[in-house]
Design a protein around this motif. Structure first.
Motif, PDB file in Angstrom:
ATOM      1  N   THR A 165       9.066 -41.393  19.391  1.00 28.19           N
ATOM      2  CA  THR A 165       9.331 -40.757  18.092  1.00 28.19           C
ATOM      3  C   THR A 165      10.825 -40.758  17.768  1.00 28.19           C
ATOM      4  OG1 THR A 165       9.558 -38.437  18.805  1.00 28.19           O
ATOM      5  CG2 THR A 165       7.319 -39.263  18.388  1.00 28.19           C
ATOM      6  N   CYS A 171       4.287 -33.575  17.712  1.00 24.84           N
ATOM      7  CA  CYS A 171       3.576 -34.250  16.623  1.00 24.84           C
ATOM      8  C   CYS A 171       2.270 -33.564  16.246  1.00 24.84           C
ATOM      9  CB  CYS A 171       3.327 -35.707  17.005  1.00 24.84           C
ATOM     10  SG  CYS A 171       4.852 -36.687  17.043  1.00 24.84           S
ATOM     11  N   LEU A 179       5.605 -35.922   9.334  1.00 25.50           N
ATOM     12  CA  LEU A 179       4.997 -36.584  10.480  1.00 25.50           C
ATOM     13  C   LEU A 179       5.210 -38.084  10.415  1.00 25.50           C
ATOM     14  CD1 LEU A 179       3.142 -36.750  12.965  1.00 25.50           C
ATOM     15  CD2 LEU A 179       1.178 -36.649  11.402  1.00 25.50           C
ATOM     16  N   TRP A 203       3.537 -40.103  22.992  1.00 27.08           N
ATOM     17  CA  TRP A 203       3.683 -38.786  22.365  1.00 27.08           C
ATOM     18  C   TRP A 203       4.626 -37.892  23.169  1.00 27.08           C
ATOM     19  CZ3 TRP A 203       1.888 -38.978  17.717  1.00 27.08           C
ATOM     20  CH2 TRP A 203       0.738 -39.700  17.421  1.00 27.08           C
ATOM     21  N   TYR A 208      -0.245 -34.185  20.434  1.00 28.10           N
ATOM     22  CA  TYR A 208      -0.646 -34.945  19.254  1.00 28.10           C
ATOM     23  C   TYR A 208      -1.944 -34.360  18.701  1.00 28.10           C
ATOM     24  CZ  TYR A 208      -3.993 -37.308  22.369  1.00 28.10           C
ATOM     25  OH  TYR A 208      -5.001 -37.582  23.259  1.00 28.10           O
ATOM     26  N   ALA A 212      -2.113 -36.938  13.667  1.00 26.58           N
ATOM     27  CA  ALA A 212      -0.997 -37.708  14.211  1.00 26.58           C
ATOM     28  C   ALA A 212      -1.448 -39.113  14.608  1.00 26.58           C
ATOM     29  CB  ALA A 212      -0.390 -36.986  15.400  1.00 26.58           C
TER      30      ALA A 212
END
Length: 274
Positions: A165, A171, A179, A203, A208, A212
């Protein structure tokens, strides 16, 4: 009666830190890490790129006997100082899931400060909790790999970098444009800096949601990695890839790599461990 042939599997191992802080959270010492790499090399195991792992899941690439994958979360500076040289020495592959905003902020520090941070990391590596404080204080170059380091490791052909990310946010707690930005900005930053596709995401903290996952697919990711325990099987969902958390032990690794590359042993062991 014909016995059912066990389906082949691939274990994906999950690391965070490699540094001398023995007993610290999420940390493997360089000595133990090297012993694990020696075992891989001398026992005939083969380290795989994620393209090979995902291709096996989807039936587009063959299973590799005694194949395993090594992954690192967060892209800490000690990965560059301690883990990368050992991987290069033994010629073994690994993947590092990188937080793109952190790498960018680290790269923005003066070159002299970044060089000093590498030397400090080598001589007195911060603990995991200290690293979290350093990041919270905005001194990213003292905690994580910058783009120059990432490009160097990527150019070796042994280390590949994918998304963790943009800012390491949870997330499962994000929605909509916020998001999507967290997922897409990281993908675009990695593709711009490395000039190659970024098709995989891990993640942060393993957090998540269904929303997501849907957003990650829309952002263009082809596979998603979790922190849930398990092994990779052909035909399994590439958007819920399970991994094995590494422990700081040479004997632990020797036993687990044997278990998790055996379909029968892995199935029994995972049933017991849950």
């Amino acid at each position: 009666m014909q016995l059912r042939r066990p389906m082949p599997i691939i274990p994906v191992f999950m690391y965070h830190h490699v540094n001398p802080n023995k007993g610290d959270m999420l940390t493997i010492t360089p000595e133990v890490f090297e012993s694990q790499l020696q075992h891989i090399r001398h026992s005939g195991y083969k380290t795989l790129a994620l393209d090979d792992v995902v291709g096996f899941m989807q039936g587009t690439k063959p299973h590799v006997d005694k194949g395993i994958a090594l992954t690192f979360d967060d892209g800490y500076l000690d990965n560059y100082v301690f883990a990368y040289p050992l991987l290069a020495h033994y010629g073994l592959k690994a993947t590092i899931f990188t937080v793109s905003n952190w790498a960018g902020a680290a790269a923005a520090a003066p070159a002299a400060d970044r060089l000093q941070a590498v030397e400090r990391c080598r001589e007195n590596t911060p603990t995991h909790n200290d690293t979290k404080k350093i990041i919270a204080e905005g001194r990213f170059h003292e905690a994580v790999m910058d783009w120059e380091m990432i490009k160097e490791a990527d150019a070796s052909g042994l280390i590949r970098f994918y998304s963790h990310t943009a800012a390491h946010r949870d997330c499962d707690a994000l929605e909509g444009a916020e998001l999507m930005a967290e997922l897409r900005d990281s993908k675009e930053a990695l593709e711009k800096n490395l000039n190659k596709p970024c098709e995989y995401l891990c993640w942060p903290k393993g957090r998540y949601s269904a929303a997501a996952v849907k957003a990650a697919k829309e952002a263009g990711y082809k596979a998603l990695f979790t922190t849930e325990r398990g092994v990779v099987k052909e035909g399994a969902d590439p958007f819920e890839i399970r991994r094995i958390v590494i422990k700081d032990g040479a004997q632990w690794f020797r036993s687990r790599v044997k278990v998790y590359t055996s379909p029968i042993l892995a199935e029994l062991y995972l049933k017991v461990k849950g």
